[in-house]
Design a protein around this motif. Structure first.
Motif, PDB file in Angstrom:
ATOM      1  N   GLY A  62       0.782  -1.236   0.000  1.00  0.00           N
ATOM      2  CA  GLY A  62       0.000   0.000   0.000  1.00  0.00           C
ATOM      3  C   GLY A  62       0.809   1.279   0.000  1.00  0.00           C
ATOM      4  N   ALA A  63       2.136   1.185  -0.172  1.00  0.00           N
ATOM      5  CA  ALA A  63       2.973   2.397  -0.140  1.00  0.00           C
ATOM      6  C   ALA A  63       2.810   3.232  -1.405  1.00  0.00           C
ATOM      7  CB  ALA A  63       4.438   2.019   0.049  1.00  0.00           C
ATOM      8  N   GLY A  64       2.394   2.596  -2.518  1.00  0.00           N
ATOM      9  CA  GLY A  64       2.201   3.333  -3.765  1.00  0.00           C
ATOM     10  C   GLY A  64       3.256   3.051  -4.821  1.00  0.00           C
ATOM     11  N   LYS A  65       3.798   1.814  -4.826  1.00  0.00           N
ATOM     12  CA  LYS A  65       4.840   1.454  -5.806  1.00  0.00           C
ATOM     13  C   LYS A  65       4.280   1.449  -7.228  1.00  0.00           C
ATOM     14  CE  LYS A  65       5.619  -2.403  -3.698  1.00  0.00           C
ATOM     15  NZ  LYS A  65       4.635  -2.146  -2.629  1.00  0.00           N
ATOM     16  N   SER A  66       3.195   0.715  -7.448  1.00  0.00           N
ATOM     17  CA  SER A  66       2.589   0.645  -8.783  1.00  0.00           C
ATOM     18  C   SER A  66       2.057   2.011  -9.194  1.00  0.00           C
ATOM     19  CB  SER A  66       1.457  -0.386  -8.797  1.00  0.00           C
ATOM     20  OG  SER A  66       1.937  -1.678  -8.453  1.00  0.00           O
ATOM     21  N   SER A  67       1.481   2.734  -8.250  1.00  0.00           N
ATOM     22  CA  SER A  67       0.962   4.076  -8.549  1.00  0.00           C
ATOM     23  C   SER A  67       2.083   5.033  -8.927  1.00  0.00           C
ATOM     24  CB  SER A  67       0.190   4.632  -7.342  1.00  0.00           C
ATOM     25  OG  SER A  67      -0.962   3.862  -7.099  1.00  0.00           O
ATOM     26  N   PHE A  68       3.265   4.852  -8.341  1.00  0.00           N
ATOM     27  CA  PHE A  68       4.389   5.713  -8.701  1.00  0.00           C
ATOM     28  C   PHE A  68       4.819   5.466 -10.143  1.00  0.00           C
ATOM     29  CE2 PHE A  68       9.077   6.441  -8.876  1.00  0.00           C
ATOM     30  CZ  PHE A  68       9.022   7.827  -8.861  1.00  0.00           C
ATOM     31  N   PHE A  69       4.870   4.193 -10.549  1.00  0.00           N
ATOM     32  CA  PHE A  69       5.217   3.932 -11.944  1.00  0.00           C
ATOM     33  C   PHE A  69       4.175   4.546 -12.878  1.00  0.00           C
ATOM     34  CE2 PHE A  69       4.624   1.616 -15.862  1.00  0.00           C
ATOM     35  CZ  PHE A  69       5.877   1.785 -16.441  1.00  0.00           C
ATOM     36  N   ASN A  70       2.898   4.361 -12.574  1.00  0.00           N
ATOM     37  CA  ASN A  70       1.855   4.964 -13.409  1.00  0.00           C
ATOM     38  C   ASN A  70       1.987   6.478 -13.448  1.00  0.00           C
ATOM     39  OD1 ASN A  70       0.622   2.533 -14.140  1.00  0.00           O
ATOM     40  ND2 ASN A  70      -0.713   2.531 -12.349  1.00  0.00           N
ATOM     41  N   SER A  71       2.376   7.076 -12.321  1.00  0.00           N
ATOM     42  CA  SER A  71       2.549   8.529 -12.263  1.00  0.00           C
ATOM     43  C   SER A  71       3.709   8.978 -13.150  1.00  0.00           C
ATOM     44  CB  SER A  71       2.776   8.973 -10.815  1.00  0.00           C
ATOM     45  OG  SER A  71       1.636   8.692 -10.010  1.00  0.00           O
ATOM     46  N   LEU A  72       4.778   8.172 -13.204  1.00  0.00           N
ATOM     47  CA  LEU A  72       5.880   8.446 -14.126  1.00  0.00           C
ATOM     48  C   LEU A  72       5.384   8.429 -15.566  1.00  0.00           C
ATOM     49  CD1 LEU A  72       8.735   6.249 -12.599  1.00  0.00           C
ATOM     50  CD2 LEU A  72       8.712   8.736 -12.710  1.00  0.00           C
ATOM     51  N   ASN A 113       2.349   8.891 -16.611  1.00  0.00           N
ATOM     52  CA  ASN A 113       1.467  10.048 -16.816  1.00  0.00           C
ATOM     53  C   ASN A 113       2.266  11.320 -17.105  1.00  0.00           C
ATOM     54  OD1 ASN A 113      -0.532   8.252 -16.086  1.00  0.00           O
ATOM     55  ND2 ASN A 113      -0.917   9.158 -14.079  1.00  0.00           N
ATOM     56  N   ALA A 114       3.296  11.552 -16.291  1.00  0.00           N
ATOM     57  CA  ALA A 114       4.090  12.781 -16.420  1.00  0.00           C
ATOM     58  C   ALA A 114       4.840  12.824 -17.750  1.00  0.00           C
ATOM     59  CB  ALA A 114       5.069  12.892 -15.253  1.00  0.00           C
ATOM     60  N   LEU A 115       5.313  11.674 -18.220  1.00  0.00           N
ATOM     61  CA  LEU A 115       6.072  11.631 -19.469  1.00  0.00           C
ATOM     62  C   LEU A 115       5.176  11.707 -20.699  1.00  0.00           C
ATOM     63  CD1 LEU A 115       8.678   8.891 -18.498  1.00  0.00           C
ATOM     64  CD2 LEU A 115       9.171  11.303 -18.906  1.00  0.00           C
ATOM     65  N   LEU A 116       3.994  11.097 -20.620  1.00  0.00           N
ATOM     66  CA  LEU A 116       3.099  11.049 -21.783  1.00  0.00           C
ATOM     67  C   LEU A 116       2.079  12.184 -21.797  1.00  0.00           C
ATOM     68  CD1 LEU A 116       2.427   7.193 -21.920  1.00  0.00           C
ATOM     69  CD2 LEU A 116       3.919   8.526 -23.418  1.00  0.00           C
ATOM     70  N   GLY A 117       1.887  12.846 -20.640  1.00  0.00           N
ATOM     71  CA  GLY A 117       0.926  13.937 -20.584  1.00  0.00           C
ATOM     72  C   GLY A 117      -0.522  13.492 -20.565  1.00  0.00           C
ATOM     73  N   ARG A 118      -0.754  12.270 -20.104  1.00  0.00           N
ATOM     74  CA  ARG A 118      -2.122  11.752 -19.999  1.00  0.00           C
ATOM     75  C   ARG A 118      -2.162  10.678 -18.902  1.00  0.00           C
ATOM     76  NH1 ARG A 118      -2.406   6.730 -22.399  1.00  0.00           N
ATOM     77  NH2 ARG A 118      -0.731   6.190 -23.867  1.00  0.00           N
ATOM     78  N   ILE A 119      -3.363  10.314 -18.476  1.00  0.00           N
ATOM     79  CA  ILE A 119      -3.524   9.316 -17.423  1.00  0.00           C
ATOM     80  C   ILE A 119      -3.361   7.912 -17.998  1.00  0.00           C
ATOM     81  CG2 ILE A 119      -5.089   8.401 -15.660  1.00  0.00           C
ATOM     82  CD1 ILE A 119      -4.033  11.226 -15.104  1.00  0.00           C
ATOM     83  N   THR A 120      -2.545   7.089 -17.322  1.00  0.00           N
ATOM     84  CA  THR A 120      -2.311   5.713 -17.753  1.00  0.00           C
ATOM     85  C   THR A 120      -2.515   4.762 -16.581  1.00  0.00           C
ATOM     86  OG1 THR A 120       0.037   5.698 -17.190  1.00  0.00           O
ATOM     87  CG2 THR A 120      -0.556   6.560 -19.365  1.00  0.00           C
ATOM     88  N   THR A 121      -2.657   3.468 -16.879  1.00  0.00           N
ATOM     89  CA  THR A 121      -2.848   2.469 -15.808  1.00  0.00           C
ATOM     90  C   THR A 121      -2.147   1.161 -16.170  1.00  0.00           C
ATOM     91  OG1 THR A 121      -4.938   1.756 -16.818  1.00  0.00           O
ATOM     92  CG2 THR A 121      -5.068   3.395 -15.057  1.00  0.00           C
ATOM     93  N   ARG A 122      -0.927   1.246 -16.686  1.00  0.00           N
ATOM     94  CA  ARG A 122      -0.248   0.016 -17.105  1.00  0.00           C
ATOM     95  C   ARG A 122       0.080  -0.897 -15.926  1.00  0.00           C
ATOM     96  NH1 ARG A 122       4.733   0.108 -20.431  1.00  0.00           N
ATOM     97  NH2 ARG A 122       5.210   2.203 -19.690  1.00  0.00           N
ATOM     98  N   ALA A 123       0.550  -0.313 -14.832  1.00  0.00           N
ATOM     99  CA  ALA A 123       0.819  -1.112 -13.634  1.00  0.00           C
ATOM    100  C   ALA A 123      -0.440  -1.098 -12.783  1.00  0.00           C
ATOM    101  CB  ALA A 123       1.998  -0.541 -12.866  1.00  0.00           C
ATOM    102  N   LEU A 124      -1.105  -2.231 -12.682  1.00  0.00           N
ATOM    103  CA  LEU A 124      -2.378  -2.284 -11.964  1.00  0.00           C
ATOM    104  C   LEU A 124      -2.154  -2.003 -10.484  1.00  0.00           C
ATOM    105  CD1 LEU A 124      -4.075  -5.390 -13.634  1.00  0.00           C
ATOM    106  CD2 LEU A 124      -4.410  -2.953 -14.142  1.00  0.00           C
ATOM    107  N   ALA A 125      -2.897  -1.022  -9.976  1.00  0.00           N
ATOM    108  CA  ALA A 125      -2.785  -0.629  -8.570  1.00  0.00           C
ATOM    109  C   ALA A 125      -4.137  -0.799  -7.903  1.00  0.00           C
ATOM    110  CB  ALA A 125      -2.314   0.820  -8.457  1.00  0.00           C
ATOM    111  N   HIS A 126      -4.106  -1.041  -6.587  1.00  0.00           N
ATOM    112  CA  HIS A 126      -5.331  -1.252  -5.822  1.00  0.00           C
ATOM    113  C   HIS A 126      -5.752   0.060  -5.183  1.00  0.00           C
ATOM    114  CE1 HIS A 126      -8.363  -3.832  -4.390  1.00  0.00           C
ATOM    115  NE2 HIS A 126      -7.907  -4.053  -3.178  1.00  0.00           N
ATOM    116  N   SER A 127      -7.039   0.390  -5.269  1.00  0.00           N
ATOM    117  CA  SER A 127      -7.513   1.671  -4.734  1.00  0.00           C
ATOM    118  C   SER A 127      -7.923   1.589  -3.270  1.00  0.00           C
ATOM    119  CB  SER A 127      -8.724   2.159  -5.554  1.00  0.00           C
ATOM    120  OG  SER A 127      -9.796   1.245  -5.444  1.00  0.00           O
TER     121      SER A 127
END
Length: 329
Positions: free
Chosen positions: A93-103, A105-119
């Motif tokens: 729950g620390a946000g490992k998968s979410s951090f990759f998705n955030s990377l 997002n920042a590089l592509l300029g849009r929201i992505t969900t390649r690394a599945l994260a739990h909400s």
């Protein structure tokens, strides 16, 4: 029996007190004296939640484009390593998968969900396999010379085994391996790499810790993380901490993310992370992962890309050192 009457003096004082309570002029006089009384204690004001100046400087207006330009032009400094490999690890729950998705997002300029994260916050890891992700560029089929490896979250009981993480550091486990909480990988497993080379090994170890709950991190988990860190140290692998959930740790930052480096609370949390894992504050980067947003945010992106730039620099320094020194570890 006759009741005793109070002395005449007592009656006189009682009448005077009643008169004083009823007289508006006397009441105002009493209030004025109370206001002028020099020994009345003033309530203590709480210390301000932020410093007057930022202790890390960021250019919130132009840094994103500068960071993107730097990252897009990057190439590894060791010809034997065409892709830098970065490993994310940390508690459930620390946000490992979410951090990759955030990377992403920042590089592509849009929201992505390649690394599945739990909400939903649970005590079980949503990631169960060893997954390696390439960071995509804008052009179809084009990628940055970087990969991020995502693994199961660490738990006090029943989580990923420390031995498996150490084998990943050395390049012995390939992507797609399913972690077994009861036993580490064996050499006869199809996903075991018996003879890893330089490009199979991890070039930067990234610990992901949540700012809002770092104080409550289980001692057993911290012990596991320190064990992994010591092995990374022995291999010469640089180490970084990504501190997530800064908005949940500090109301000031929740209302204005640009105050992240003036916030006393965030500085305190970063110092706490440093003490718990032994990583210098200069190698700790606070970020806010994408979670509920449906579009990218410039301030969030700057913090995320700044963290990525430093991770890439540390990893590249590592592979360049291996080239210059001739070490094969």
């Amino acid at each position: 029996m006759d009741c005793e009457r109070p002395p005449a003096g007592s009656l006189l004082r009682l009448n005077r007190q009643q008169t004083a309570r009823q007289d508006p002029f006397i009441q105002r006089m009493h209030k004025g004296v109370a206001r002028m009384w020099p020994f009345k204690k003033k309530p203590e004001q709480p210390p301000p939640p932020e410093n007057e100046t930022a202790w890390r400087t960021m250019d919130w207006k132009s840094d994103k484009q500068k960071l993107l330009t730097t990252i897009k032009s990057f190439q590894p400094g060791n010809p034997e390593v065409d892709t830098l490999r970065i490993l994310l690890h940390g508690p459930v729950g620390a946000g490992k998968s979410s951090f990759f998705n955030s990377l992403d997002n920042a590089l592509l300029g849009r929201i992505t969900t390649r690394a599945l994260a739990h909400s939903v916050q649970t005590d079980r890891s949503f990631t169960v396999k060893y997954q390696t992700y390439k960071l995509k560029k804008d052009e179809f089929g084009s990628y940055y010379p970087l990969t991020f490896s995502d693994i199961a979250g660490m738990q006090s009981e029943g989580g990923i085994r420390t031995g498996d993480i150490i084998k990943i550091l050395g390049g012995h486990i390939t992507s797609g391996y399913t972690f077994n909480p009861r036993s580490s990988i064996t050499e006869d497993d199809p996903k075991y790499n018996r003879e890893p080379n330089r490009k199979d090994r991890i070039h930067c170890l990234v610990a992901v810790l949540p700012a809002n709950t770092v104080s409550m991190t289980d001692d057993d988990i911290l012990k596991q993380m320190r064990e992994v860190r010591e092995k990374a140290r022995d291999l010469g692998i640089p180490q970084v901490i990504i501190m997530t959930k800064v908005d949940e740790a500090c109301p000031l930052v929740k209302s204005d993310l640009q105050k992240i480096y003036t916030s006393k609370k965030i500085k305190q949390k970063m110092e706490e992370c440093s003490v718990k894992l032994g990583v210098p504050v200069s190698c700790i980067f606070p970020v806010k992962n994408y979670h509920e947003e449906n579009a990218t945010n410039v301030i969030m992106d700057i913090l995320i890309l700044d963290a990525l730039k430093n991770i890439v620099n540390f990893a590249n320094d590592h592979v360049e050192h291996k080239l210059v020194s001739g070490e094969d570890s």
